[in-house]
Design an enzyme around this catalytic site. Structure first.
Site, PDB file in Angstrom:
ATOM      1  N   LEU A  21       1.025  -1.124  -0.047  1.00 34.51           N
ATOM      2  CA  LEU A  21      -0.211   0.128  -0.099  1.00 34.51           C
ATOM      3  C   LEU A  21       0.879   1.286   0.251  1.00 34.51           C
ATOM      4  O   LEU A  21       1.873   1.190   0.783  1.00 34.51           O
ATOM      5  CB  LEU A  21      -0.951  -0.005   1.300  1.00 34.51           C
ATOM      6  CG  LEU A  21      -2.051  -0.878   1.179  1.00 34.51           C
ATOM      7  CD1 LEU A  21      -2.843  -0.920   2.486  1.00 34.51           C
ATOM      8  CD2 LEU A  21      -3.003  -0.908   0.066  1.00 34.51           C
ATOM      9  N   ASP A  22       0.583   2.321  -0.803  1.00 37.81           N
ATOM     10  CA  ASP A  22       1.396   3.405  -0.639  1.00 37.81           C
ATOM     11  C   ASP A  22       1.453   4.138   0.891  1.00 37.81           C
ATOM     12  O   ASP A  22       0.849   3.674   1.517  1.00 37.81           O
ATOM     13  CB  ASP A  22       0.601   4.656  -1.539  1.00 37.81           C
ATOM     14  CG  ASP A  22       0.551   4.057  -3.200  1.00 37.81           C
ATOM     15  OD1 ASP A  22       1.417   3.314  -3.439  1.00 37.81           O
ATOM     16  OD2 ASP A  22      -0.061   4.523  -3.984  1.00 37.81           O
ATOM     17  N   TYR A  23       2.602   4.627   0.746  1.00 37.64           N
ATOM     18  CA  TYR A  23       3.065   5.437   2.081  1.00 37.64           C
ATOM     19  C   TYR A  23       1.942   6.291   2.683  1.00 37.64           C
ATOM     20  O   TYR A  23       1.452   6.094   3.941  1.00 37.64           O
ATOM     21  CB  TYR A  23       4.194   6.287   1.649  1.00 37.64           C
ATOM     22  CG  TYR A  23       4.792   7.089   2.866  1.00 37.64           C
ATOM     23  CD1 TYR A  23       5.492   6.351   3.764  1.00 37.64           C
ATOM     24  CD2 TYR A  23       4.607   8.535   3.197  1.00 37.64           C
ATOM     25  CE1 TYR A  23       6.214   6.822   4.975  1.00 37.64           C
ATOM     26  CE2 TYR A  23       5.169   8.916   4.315  1.00 37.64           C
ATOM     27  CZ  TYR A  23       6.108   8.246   5.246  1.00 37.64           C
ATOM     28  OH  TYR A  23       6.753   8.861   6.245  1.00 37.64           O
ATOM     29  N   LYS A  31      -5.136   5.335  -7.716  1.00 33.64           N
ATOM     30  CA  LYS A  31      -4.769   6.730  -8.268  1.00 33.64           C
ATOM     31  C   LYS A  31      -4.768   6.891  -9.615  1.00 33.64           C
ATOM     32  O   LYS A  31      -5.093   7.828 -10.209  1.00 33.64           O
ATOM     33  CB  LYS A  31      -3.388   6.951  -7.545  1.00 33.64           C
ATOM     34  CG  LYS A  31      -3.642   7.184  -5.983  1.00 33.64           C
ATOM     35  CD  LYS A  31      -2.070   7.373  -5.143  1.00 33.64           C
ATOM     36  CE  LYS A  31      -2.260   7.178  -3.829  1.00 33.64           C
ATOM     37  NZ  LYS A  31      -0.967   7.335  -3.093  1.00 33.64           N
TER      38      LYS A  31
END
Ligand code: URA
Length: 233
Positions: free
Chosen positions: A100-102, A185
């Protein structure tokens, strides 16, 4: 007793199929002897070497965590930032199943079972993941249809949960089954929206309703088997 290729795959060395290739190509030794046929089973204390690397076996653990924002989904960081591993108390060498992204929060699986991780991450596994995304615009019906018919990304479902006319934002529930980098995104970027907030709320039948940010629990064997059963062979 377990099949040799399964033990090699669960160690995370490679996939089960690759392990079978390595066995057939005489790259695997058990207790100092080359094994080059499939079907051999091994015991807990057998010493297995693959391409001269000793395979270590440890008890398998599976976790689900509600990842907080501002945490990396890696095992370590060269800039010493906090990683998801810092949250989990275990002496096993666990790692996240995918990323998962930051700045993304929500459901993340971790394990030390390489075969499980490989299977979950295969794009063909088709396991549905649902996200809640806050985007900087009011999503129209036409845009929704456009997202559902994208060629590059496969959107399984999309629902507008709420809109905020004052701030011009929408809260959207979106389900996908692939796991490309920054997929959600990028999906919204195709219609020129930015994702302001993103959280993964479910993974197959698992959700994080009972887990606060940073909380985690172990998966039981029934849940692990059920996740395996979701994989399209
Ligand atoms: N899609 C994204 O864009 N980011 C994530 O962290 C997960 C899915």
């Amino acid at each position: 007793m377990e099949r040799l290729q399964k033990v090699i795959a669960s160690s995370g060395y490679c996939s089960r199929r690759k392990a079978e290739d390595l066995i057939i190509n005489s790259k695997v030794m058990v207790n100092g002897r080359i094994v080059n046929e499939l079907g051999v089973k091994v015991k807990g204390d057998d010493v297995i070497k693959v391409e001269n690397n000793v395979i270590t076996r440890e008890e398998k653990e599976y976790y689900v965590i509600n990842k907080p924002r501002g945490v990396l989904s890696t095992t370590k960081d060269d800039k010493d930032r906090k990683t998801i591993i810092d949250y989990i108390e275990t002496d096993k060498r666990i790692y996240p199943v995918g990323r998962l992204d930051y700045d993304t929060t929500g459901l993340l699986l971790l394990t030390n079972d390489g075969e499980f991780a490989n299977n979950m991450m295969k794009p063909s596994s088709m396991i549905e993941k649902t996200y809640l995304a806050k985007i900087n615009g009011i999503l129209t019906k036409e845009e929704k249809l456009k997202l559902l018919s994208l060629k590059k990304y496969k959107v399984d479902n999309i629902k507008v949960k709420s809109i905020n006319k004052t701030n011009q934002t929408s809260l959207v529930e979106i389900t996908i089954h692939e796991g490309k980098n920054h997929e959600i995104k990028n999906i919204f970027k195709t219609i020129n929206y930015d994702t302001l907030k993103l959280t993964r709320i479910s993974y197959g039948f698992l959700d994080i309703k009972d887990l606060k940010s940073g909380e985690y629990r172990k998966l039981n064997i029934k849940e692990v088997k059920k996740l395996y059963s979701l994989i399209k062979k």
